[in-house]
Design a protein around this motif. Structure first.
Motif, mmCIF file in Angstrom:
data_model
loop_
_atom_site.group_PDB
_atom_site.id
_atom_site.type_symbol
_atom_site.label_atom_id
_atom_site.label_comp_id
_atom_site.label_asym_id
_atom_site.label_seq_id
_atom_site.Cartn_x
_atom_site.Cartn_y
_atom_site.Cartn_z
ATOM 1 N N SER A 217 0.818 -1.210 0.000
ATOM 2 C CA SER A 217 0.000 0.000 0.000
ATOM 3 C C SER A 217 0.855 1.265 0.000
ATOM 4 O O SER A 217 1.924 1.322 0.614
ATOM 5 C CB SER A 217 -0.910 0.004 1.230
ATOM 6 O OG SER A 217 -1.642 1.201 1.297
ATOM 7 N N ASP A 218 0.351 2.289 -0.688
ATOM 8 C CA ASP A 218 0.970 3.614 -0.646
ATOM 9 C C ASP A 218 0.374 4.476 0.465
ATOM 10 O O ASP A 218 0.853 5.587 0.710
ATOM 11 C CB ASP A 218 0.775 4.333 -1.981
ATOM 12 C CG ASP A 218 1.561 3.677 -3.109
ATOM 13 O OD1 ASP A 218 2.633 3.114 -2.824
ATOM 14 O OD2 ASP A 218 1.093 3.723 -4.260
ATOM 15 N N ARG A 219 -0.664 3.970 1.128
ATOM 16 C CA ARG A 219 -1.298 4.723 2.195
ATOM 17 C C ARG A 219 -0.510 4.542 3.495
ATOM 18 O O ARG A 219 -0.163 3.421 3.863
ATOM 19 C CB ARG A 219 -2.733 4.224 2.397
ATOM 20 C CG ARG A 219 -3.486 4.945 3.494
ATOM 21 C CD ARG A 219 -4.892 4.393 3.633
ATOM 22 N NE ARG A 219 -5.620 5.051 4.696
ATOM 23 C CZ ARG A 219 -6.860 4.743 5.062
ATOM 24 N NH1 ARG A 219 -7.512 3.778 4.417
ATOM 25 N NH2 ARG A 219 -7.461 5.392 6.030
ATOM 26 N N PRO A 220 -0.212 5.626 4.206
ATOM 27 C CA PRO A 220 0.552 5.491 5.452
ATOM 28 C C PRO A 220 -0.214 4.663 6.473
ATOM 29 O O PRO A 220 -1.440 4.817 6.612
ATOM 30 C CB PRO A 220 0.717 6.935 5.934
ATOM 31 C CG PRO A 220 0.471 7.788 4.744
ATOM 32 C CD PRO A 220 -0.513 7.036 3.894
ATOM 33 N N PRO A 221 0.445 3.789 7.198
ATOM 34 C CA PRO A 221 -0.230 3.069 8.280
ATOM 35 C C PRO A 221 -0.596 4.037 9.401
ATOM 36 O O PRO A 221 -0.024 5.128 9.513
ATOM 37 C CB PRO A 221 0.829 2.062 8.745
ATOM 38 C CG PRO A 221 2.131 2.684 8.352
ATOM 39 C CD PRO A 221 1.872 3.447 7.093
ATOM 40 N N TYR A 222 -1.548 3.629 10.221
ATOM 41 C CA TYR A 222 -2.030 4.545 11.253
ATOM 42 C C TYR A 222 -0.904 4.980 12.184
ATOM 43 O O TYR A 222 -0.868 6.136 12.650
ATOM 44 C CB TYR A 222 -3.175 3.893 12.055
ATOM 45 C CG TYR A 222 -2.704 3.016 13.182
ATOM 46 C CD1 TYR A 222 -2.514 3.536 14.456
ATOM 47 C CD2 TYR A 222 -2.419 1.676 12.966
ATOM 48 C CE1 TYR A 222 -2.061 2.740 15.488
ATOM 49 C CE2 TYR A 222 -1.963 0.878 13.986
ATOM 50 C CZ TYR A 222 -1.780 1.408 15.251
ATOM 51 O OH TYR A 222 -1.317 0.622 16.274
ATOM 52 N N TRP A 223 0.056 4.080 12.467
ATOM 53 C CA TRP A 223 1.114 4.438 13.410
ATOM 54 C C TRP A 223 2.040 5.518 12.858
ATOM 55 O O TRP A 223 2.758 6.164 13.623
ATOM 56 C CB TRP A 223 1.904 3.209 13.850
ATOM 57 C CG TRP A 223 2.398 2.300 12.758
ATOM 58 C CD1 TRP A 223 1.844 1.118 12.358
ATOM 59 C CD2 TRP A 223 3.553 2.493 11.933
ATOM 60 N NE1 TRP A 223 2.572 0.559 11.334
ATOM 61 C CE2 TRP A 223 3.629 1.376 11.057
ATOM 62 C CE3 TRP A 223 4.532 3.481 11.848
ATOM 63 C CZ2 TRP A 223 4.637 1.246 10.104
ATOM 64 C CZ3 TRP A 223 5.545 3.351 10.905
ATOM 65 C CH2 TRP A 223 5.593 2.240 10.050
ATOM 66 N N ALA A 224 2.015 5.734 11.540
ATOM 67 C CA ALA A 224 2.803 6.811 10.951
ATOM 68 C C ALA A 224 2.088 8.149 11.026
ATOM 69 O O ALA A 224 2.670 9.180 10.652
ATOM 70 C CB ALA A 224 3.128 6.485 9.494
ATOM 71 N N MET A 225 0.840 8.154 11.490
ATOM 72 C CA MET A 225 0.058 9.389 11.576
ATOM 73 C C MET A 225 -0.318 9.737 13.015
ATOM 74 O O MET A 225 -1.179 10.585 13.253
ATOM 75 C CB MET A 225 -1.197 9.267 10.708
ATOM 76 C CG MET A 225 -0.900 9.077 9.229
ATOM 77 S SD MET A 225 -2.389 9.073 8.196
ATOM 78 C CE MET A 225 -3.080 7.452 8.618
ATOM 79 N N LEU A 226 0.346 9.097 13.975
ATOM 80 C CA LEU A 226 0.001 9.340 15.370
ATOM 81 C C LEU A 226 0.291 10.766 15.819
ATOM 82 O O LEU A 226 -0.264 11.225 16.816
ATOM 83 C CB LEU A 226 0.746 8.338 16.268
ATOM 84 C CG LEU A 226 0.266 6.889 16.171
ATOM 85 C CD1 LEU A 226 1.175 5.978 16.987
ATOM 86 C CD2 LEU A 226 -1.179 6.743 16.636
ATOM 87 N N HIS A 227 1.130 11.471 15.071
ATOM 88 C CA HIS A 227 1.392 12.879 15.408
ATOM 89 C C HIS A 227 0.146 13.744 15.256
ATOM 90 O O HIS A 227 0.106 14.867 15.763
ATOM 91 C CB HIS A 227 2.522 13.428 14.520
ATOM 92 C CG HIS A 227 2.214 13.372 13.058
ATOM 93 N ND1 HIS A 227 2.316 12.217 12.312
ATOM 94 C CD2 HIS A 227 1.787 14.342 12.192
ATOM 95 C CE1 HIS A 227 1.979 12.471 11.054
ATOM 96 N NE2 HIS A 227 1.653 13.747 10.952
#
Length: 294
Positions: A217-227
């Motif tokens: 996937s090219d979509r960021p995983p949720y842990w990459a958006m925790l900021h």
């Protein structure tokens, strides 16, 4: 140490139903005050009631506790979706149906992942967030961890012995796993519909497909958006967690701007059960702390 205390509210008296366009959502309601949403984890025979029944008396002194039962786990109406995909939609329907637009939330493992995903998608939905293990990603150890592998073993071949092995991986002290807990879990985990839903999450093919999809996937995983999770957050973790090892907490602890980490010793994945009093004390201190709003 037991899962249930003498102060545990009554199951039948606290059970409620909320009809929605996607089926009936069942939940338990205890106490008065600001709303506190409690989201359970995954695994054989899990329910929100079994996750939190021992904690409700303490929390109900301060909050209107709402323990939601996710579709796919044998209490709310079933779903044909992957239970993890159905869960955030169920939360939105549930809060909308009760007319709530801002709540505090406690999420255990899968429930914590659901909570932070909703916090990313809907800033302002949660005043404060408490998670119990589960969020983040393995940094130093292999993934999946021991407890997940034992969960897969049970899902593929559901025997009582496999269930007990998995339950023992959830705790530091095996004595926490009582015969009553095993029987409760066994009955629900082997229900055909519940077992089918579990295999959509934890069958070997499902696990392999999930890893493959993540890598492609090219979509960021949720842990990459925790900021993007701006609500004050208390991350709680068992030091001896064999399901989601403690190193997973480093990423959310460092990247979530308003997060703090509380680690409990001699404790596995079921923090709210195995270290009940210490966990309740930390959570209540955090949720009732003045100020510190997002």
């Amino acid at each position: 140490m037991t899962e249930v205390t003498d102060r545990t509210p009554d199951y039948a008296e606290t059970l409620r139903e909320l009809p929605t366009e996607e089926g009936v959502l069942r939940y338990h309601e205890v106490g008065d005050g600001p709303p506190l949403l409690l989201l359970h984890g995954s695994g054989p025979g899990v329910t929100g009631w079994r996750n939190y029944r021992g904690n409700l008396a303490a929390f109900a002194e301060h909050f209107r506790c709402l323990v939601l039962e996710f579709p796919g786990f044998g209490v709310s109406d079933p779903t044909d979706e992957h239970p993890m995909a159905a869960a955030p939609k169920a939360v939105s329907r549930f809060l909308g149906g009760l007319g709530l637009d801002r709540v505090d939330v406690v999420g255990n493992s899968m429930g914590g992942i659901v909570a932070v995903n909703l916090a990313i998608a809907r800033p302002g939905l949660f005043r404060r967030i408490v998670t119990v293990g589960g969020i983040g990603r393995n940094l130093f150890g292999p993934a999946p961890g021991e407890g997940i592998n034992l969960l897969v073993d049970f899902t593929e071949n559901p025997t009582r012995e496999a269930l007990v092995r998995w339950m023992h991986s959830m705790v530091y002290d095996p004595a926490v796993v009582t015969d009553q807990m095993v029987e409760e879990r066994w009955t629900q985990a082997t229900d055909p519909d519940t077992l089918a839903a579990a295999r959509r999450m934890y069958g070997r093919k499902a696990i392999a497909a999930g890893f493959a999809a993540s890598e492609a996937s090219d979509r960021p995983p949720y842990w990459a958006m925790l900021h993007k999770v701006t609500a004050p957050t208390l991350i709680t973790w068992g030091r001896d967690d064999r399901v989601s090892p403690l190193d997973m907490a480093l990423l959310p602890m460092r990247t979530m701007p308003s997060a703090e980490l509380h680690v409990l010793p001699r404790c596995g994945h079921w923090v709210m059960i195995e270290q009940q009093a210490a966990w309740e004390s930390a959570v209540l201190a955090f949720l009732t702390r003045p100020g510190d709003e997002a």
